[in-house]
Design a protein around this motif. Structure first.
Motif, PDB file in Angstrom:
ATOM      1  N   VAL A  54      -5.231   7.315  -1.938  1.00 12.08           N
ATOM      2  CA  VAL A  54      -6.224   6.227  -1.220  1.00 12.08           C
ATOM      3  C   VAL A  54      -5.492   5.395  -0.532  1.00 12.08           C
ATOM      4  O   VAL A  54      -5.978   4.978   0.665  1.00 12.08           O
ATOM      5  CB  VAL A  54      -7.351   5.870  -2.157  1.00 12.08           C
ATOM      6  N   MET A  55      -4.503   4.642  -1.114  1.00 12.57           N
ATOM      7  CA  MET A  55      -3.854   3.524  -0.286  1.00 12.57           C
ATOM      8  C   MET A  55      -2.964   4.109   0.752  1.00 12.57           C
ATOM      9  O   MET A  55      -3.032   3.422   1.959  1.00 12.57           O
ATOM     10  CB  MET A  55      -2.671   2.894  -1.202  1.00 12.57           C
ATOM     11  N   ASP A  56      -2.311   5.375   0.705  1.00 15.06           N
ATOM     12  CA  ASP A  56      -1.739   5.970   1.581  1.00 15.06           C
ATOM     13  C   ASP A  56      -2.493   6.525   2.990  1.00 15.06           C
ATOM     14  O   ASP A  56      -2.257   5.969   4.079  1.00 15.06           O
ATOM     15  CB  ASP A  56      -1.000   7.310   1.109  1.00 15.06           C
ATOM     16  N   ARG A  57      -3.642   6.596   2.486  1.00 13.50           N
ATOM     17  CA  ARG A  57      -4.787   6.968   3.755  1.00 13.50           C
ATOM     18  C   ARG A  57      -4.924   5.753   4.510  1.00 13.50           C
ATOM     19  O   ARG A  57      -5.183   5.714   5.752  1.00 13.50           O
ATOM     20  CB  ARG A  57      -6.045   7.784   3.027  1.00 13.50           C
ATOM     21  N   HIS A  58      -5.384   4.709   3.762  1.00 14.36           N
ATOM     22  CA  HIS A  58      -5.686   3.499   4.367  1.00 14.36           C
ATOM     23  C   HIS A  58      -4.610   3.068   5.153  1.00 14.36           C
ATOM     24  O   HIS A  58      -4.723   2.419   6.373  1.00 14.36           O
ATOM     25  CB  HIS A  58      -6.017   2.298   3.277  1.00 14.36           C
ATOM     26  N   LEU A  59      -3.458   3.251   4.771  1.00 16.67           N
ATOM     27  CA  LEU A  59      -2.018   2.457   5.499  1.00 16.67           C
ATOM     28  C   LEU A  59      -1.853   3.337   6.797  1.00 16.67           C
ATOM     29  O   LEU A  59      -1.567   3.014   7.763  1.00 16.67           O
ATOM     30  CB  LEU A  59      -0.961   2.497   4.773  1.00 16.67           C
TER      31      LEU A  59
END
Length: 81
Positions: A54-59
């Motif tokens: 989820v963090m990867d996608r946001h970044l």
């Protein structure tokens, strides 16, 4: 005040276009991202991978948060030298 910039000067970069078109579900706010940033960066420094998709996608879709993460990684890498 009217800006007299050419079309090319107003055009978005390919990275910016990709970020705008990216499906960012599941959604993570920038506030939530900053809350998780330390854990994310520590995992990248320790293992080279992120356990948080989820963090990867946001970044991938948020230039501001991505730049913050990159800055933090660079700072911590420089400190470890």
């Amino acid at each position: 005040m009217t800006e007299n910039r050419s079309h090319a000067e107003r055009a978005l970069s390919p990275r910016a276009v990709d970020a705008l078109l990216l499906d960012t579900t599941p959604w993570l706010s920038c506030d939530d991202c900053f809350t998780r940033m330390d854990t994310h960066v520590e995992a990248l420094l320790r293992t080279g991978t992120s356990p948080d998709p989820v963090m990867d996608r946001h970044l991938q879709g948020c230039v501001a948060c991505s730049e913050e993460a990159e800055s933090m990684l660079a700072l911590l890498r420089d400190d470890s030298l």
